[in-house]
Design a protein around this motif. Structure first.
Motif, mmCIF file in Angstrom:
data_model
loop_
_atom_site.group_PDB
_atom_site.id
_atom_site.type_symbol
_atom_site.label_atom_id
_atom_site.label_comp_id
_atom_site.label_asym_id
_atom_site.label_seq_id
_atom_site.Cartn_x
_atom_site.Cartn_y
_atom_site.Cartn_z
ATOM 1 N N LEU A 108 0.974 -1.208 -0.151
ATOM 2 C CA LEU A 108 -0.278 -0.309 0.037
ATOM 3 C C LEU A 108 0.839 1.422 0.023
ATOM 4 O O LEU A 108 0.370 1.908 -0.963
ATOM 5 C CB LEU A 108 -1.013 0.274 1.215
ATOM 6 C CG LEU A 108 -2.041 -1.037 1.111
ATOM 7 C CD1 LEU A 108 -3.117 -1.131 2.245
ATOM 8 C CD2 LEU A 108 -2.970 -0.675 0.246
ATOM 9 N N CYS A 109 1.545 1.004 0.750
ATOM 10 C CA CYS A 109 3.176 2.478 1.109
ATOM 11 C C CYS A 109 3.544 2.408 -0.694
ATOM 12 O O CYS A 109 3.691 3.526 -0.833
ATOM 13 C CB CYS A 109 4.112 2.208 1.884
ATOM 14 S SG CYS A 109 2.813 2.648 4.255
ATOM 15 N N GLN A 110 4.212 1.808 -1.130
ATOM 16 C CA GLN A 110 4.372 1.781 -2.795
ATOM 17 C C GLN A 110 3.442 2.436 -3.622
ATOM 18 O O GLN A 110 3.612 3.360 -4.388
ATOM 19 C CB GLN A 110 4.380 0.330 -3.132
ATOM 20 C CG GLN A 110 6.221 -0.004 -2.415
ATOM 21 C CD GLN A 110 5.889 -1.478 -3.524
ATOM 22 O OE1 GLN A 110 5.685 -1.964 -3.963
ATOM 23 N NE2 GLN A 110 7.112 -2.499 -2.861
ATOM 24 N N GLN A 111 2.125 2.223 -3.369
ATOM 25 C CA GLN A 111 1.708 3.252 -4.413
ATOM 26 C C GLN A 111 1.156 4.897 -3.483
ATOM 27 O O GLN A 111 0.184 5.017 -4.340
ATOM 28 C CB GLN A 111 -0.298 2.762 -4.073
ATOM 29 C CG GLN A 111 -0.280 0.898 -4.360
ATOM 30 C CD GLN A 111 -0.099 0.735 -6.200
ATOM 31 O OE1 GLN A 111 0.053 1.610 -6.272
ATOM 32 N NE2 GLN A 111 0.668 -0.058 -5.519
ATOM 33 N N LEU A 112 1.852 4.874 -2.640
ATOM 34 C CA LEU A 112 1.415 7.051 -2.324
ATOM 35 C C LEU A 112 2.695 7.269 -3.135
ATOM 36 O O LEU A 112 3.681 7.429 -2.401
ATOM 37 C CB LEU A 112 2.248 6.678 -0.643
ATOM 38 C CG LEU A 112 0.940 6.114 -0.052
ATOM 39 C CD1 LEU A 112 1.676 6.036 1.620
ATOM 40 C CD2 LEU A 112 -0.547 6.038 0.285
ATOM 41 N N GLN A 113 2.614 7.233 -4.086
ATOM 42 C CA GLN A 113 2.975 8.121 -4.566
ATOM 43 C C GLN A 113 2.235 9.870 -5.500
ATOM 44 O O GLN A 113 0.664 9.462 -6.118
ATOM 45 C CB GLN A 113 3.258 7.778 -6.378
ATOM 46 C CG GLN A 113 4.239 6.797 -5.599
ATOM 47 C CD GLN A 113 4.648 5.944 -6.775
ATOM 48 O OE1 GLN A 113 5.330 6.459 -8.043
ATOM 49 N NE2 GLN A 113 5.273 4.309 -6.610
ATOM 50 N N PRO A 114 2.823 10.846 -6.057
ATOM 51 C CA PRO A 114 2.149 12.187 -6.094
ATOM 52 C C PRO A 114 1.425 11.603 -7.425
ATOM 53 O O PRO A 114 2.265 10.869 -8.402
ATOM 54 C CB PRO A 114 2.742 13.136 -6.493
ATOM 55 C CG PRO A 114 4.553 12.836 -5.983
ATOM 56 C CD PRO A 114 4.086 11.098 -5.723
ATOM 57 N N PRO A 115 0.935 12.204 -7.801
ATOM 58 C CA PRO A 115 -0.144 12.115 -9.360
ATOM 59 C C PRO A 115 1.454 12.656 -10.355
ATOM 60 O O PRO A 115 2.390 13.318 -9.859
ATOM 61 C CB PRO A 115 -0.682 13.924 -9.749
ATOM 62 C CG PRO A 115 -0.696 14.597 -8.121
ATOM 63 C CD PRO A 115 -0.178 13.502 -7.147
ATOM 64 N N PRO A 116 1.401 11.828 -11.289
ATOM 65 C CA PRO A 116 -0.243 11.210 -12.328
ATOM 66 C C PRO A 116 -0.069 9.801 -11.561
ATOM 67 O O PRO A 116 -1.366 9.241 -11.985
ATOM 68 C CB PRO A 116 0.802 11.012 -13.730
ATOM 69 C CG PRO A 116 1.898 10.940 -13.594
ATOM 70 C CD PRO A 116 2.319 11.959 -13.114
ATOM 71 N N ARG A 125 -6.396 5.918 2.134
ATOM 72 C CA ARG A 125 -7.940 6.344 2.848
ATOM 73 C C ARG A 125 -7.738 4.821 3.389
ATOM 74 O O ARG A 125 -8.138 4.855 4.320
ATOM 75 C CB ARG A 125 -9.084 6.866 1.083
ATOM 76 C CG ARG A 125 -10.519 6.596 2.416
ATOM 77 C CD ARG A 125 -11.277 6.752 1.400
ATOM 78 N NE ARG A 125 -11.623 6.310 -0.267
ATOM 79 C CZ ARG A 125 -11.643 6.522 -0.950
ATOM 80 N NH1 ARG A 125 -10.560 7.730 -1.529
ATOM 81 N NH2 ARG A 125 -11.197 5.694 -2.396
ATOM 82 N N ILE A 126 -7.589 3.652 2.357
ATOM 83 C CA ILE A 126 -6.761 2.506 3.383
ATOM 84 C C ILE A 126 -6.276 2.122 4.714
ATOM 85 O O ILE A 126 -7.190 1.412 5.252
ATOM 86 C CB ILE A 126 -6.948 1.584 2.035
ATOM 87 C CG1 ILE A 126 -8.412 0.986 1.253
ATOM 88 C CG2 ILE A 126 -7.000 -0.053 2.638
ATOM 89 C CD1 ILE A 126 -7.270 -0.025 -0.219
ATOM 90 N N LEU A 127 -5.042 2.807 4.137
ATOM 91 C CA LEU A 127 -4.187 2.955 5.274
ATOM 92 C C LEU A 127 -4.879 3.666 6.328
ATOM 93 O O LEU A 127 -4.656 3.128 7.940
ATOM 94 C CB LEU A 127 -3.087 3.453 4.846
ATOM 95 C CG LEU A 127 -2.080 3.086 4.395
ATOM 96 C CD1 LEU A 127 -0.803 3.610 3.774
ATOM 97 C CD2 LEU A 127 -1.343 1.730 4.491
ATOM 98 N N GLY A 128 -5.526 5.002 5.965
ATOM 99 C CA GLY A 128 -6.612 5.620 7.250
ATOM 100 C C GLY A 128 -7.562 4.776 8.516
ATOM 101 O O GLY A 128 -7.417 5.035 9.270
ATOM 102 N N LYS A 129 -8.252 3.690 7.303
ATOM 103 C CA LYS A 129 -9.498 2.952 7.937
ATOM 104 C C LYS A 129 -8.856 2.224 8.766
ATOM 105 O O LYS A 129 -9.130 1.505 9.614
ATOM 106 C CB LYS A 129 -10.826 2.595 6.446
ATOM 107 C CG LYS A 129 -11.117 3.374 5.838
ATOM 108 C CD LYS A 129 -11.762 2.988 4.543
ATOM 109 C CE LYS A 129 -12.477 4.129 3.828
ATOM 110 N NZ LYS A 129 -13.451 3.253 2.814
ATOM 111 N N LEU A 130 -7.504 1.180 8.205
ATOM 112 C CA LEU A 130 -7.206 1.026 9.369
ATOM 113 C C LEU A 130 -6.267 1.264 10.142
ATOM 114 O O LEU A 130 -6.635 0.240 11.289
ATOM 115 C CB LEU A 130 -5.837 0.060 7.812
ATOM 116 C CG LEU A 130 -6.113 -0.857 7.180
ATOM 117 C CD1 LEU A 130 -4.200 -1.178 6.539
ATOM 118 C CD2 LEU A 130 -6.678 -1.767 7.376
#
Length: 138
Positions: A108-116, A125-130
């Motif tokens: 999930l952290c690997q997906q935390l990249q800026p746009p694009p 959002r998923i990390l926050g829900k966890l």
């Protein structure tokens, strides 16, 4: 009820052997395209969440594989995870995820990249829900 209720009822007896068969092939296949197809099939089984509950621990592997796959599979994995988190009690889902939580959080952290890069907001959002529970595993 619902418009797919008949399909769900007919599919119910096929679910355990089909899922076992798909998981066996996911573990044996080395061709990325075929593995991606099997992962997608696992994550799109026509079954209600209540029917899938006994198999969620098995479905963690396809979710993890999808998170490191092509964008279509990442989208599917993120939607699946968010659906589970939104509809299952944390005390139920946490033990299912616990054995794979470290790997899940890293993916999930690997997906935390800026746009694009398109998946950052959803992963966050998923990390926050966890919630705070996820910090134990990092």
């Amino acid at each position: 009820g619902g418009k797919f209720e008949g399909l769900y009822k007919e599919f119910l007896p096929l679910l355990p052997p089909l899922l076992a068969h798909l998981m066996r092939h996911i573990n044996a296949v080395h061709a990325p395209g075929l593995r991606d197809l099997l992962v997608e099939l696992c994550l799109t089984l026509p079954a209600r969440l209540s029917t899938l509950l006994p198999y969620l621990h098995l479905l963690m592997r396809p979710v993890l594989l999808a998170l490191s796959g092509p964008p279509e599979l990442v989208t599917l994995a993120l939607r699946t995870l968010e659906f589970w988190i939104d509809h299952l009690h944390p005390d139920f889902i946490q033990p299912l995820m616990a054995p794979k939580m470290r790997q899940l959080l890293l993916l999930l952290c690997q997906q935390l990249q800026p746009p694009p890069h398109q998946f950052g907001p959803i992963a966050l959002r998923i990390l926050g829900k966890l919630g705070g529970r996820n910090r134990r595993f990092l």
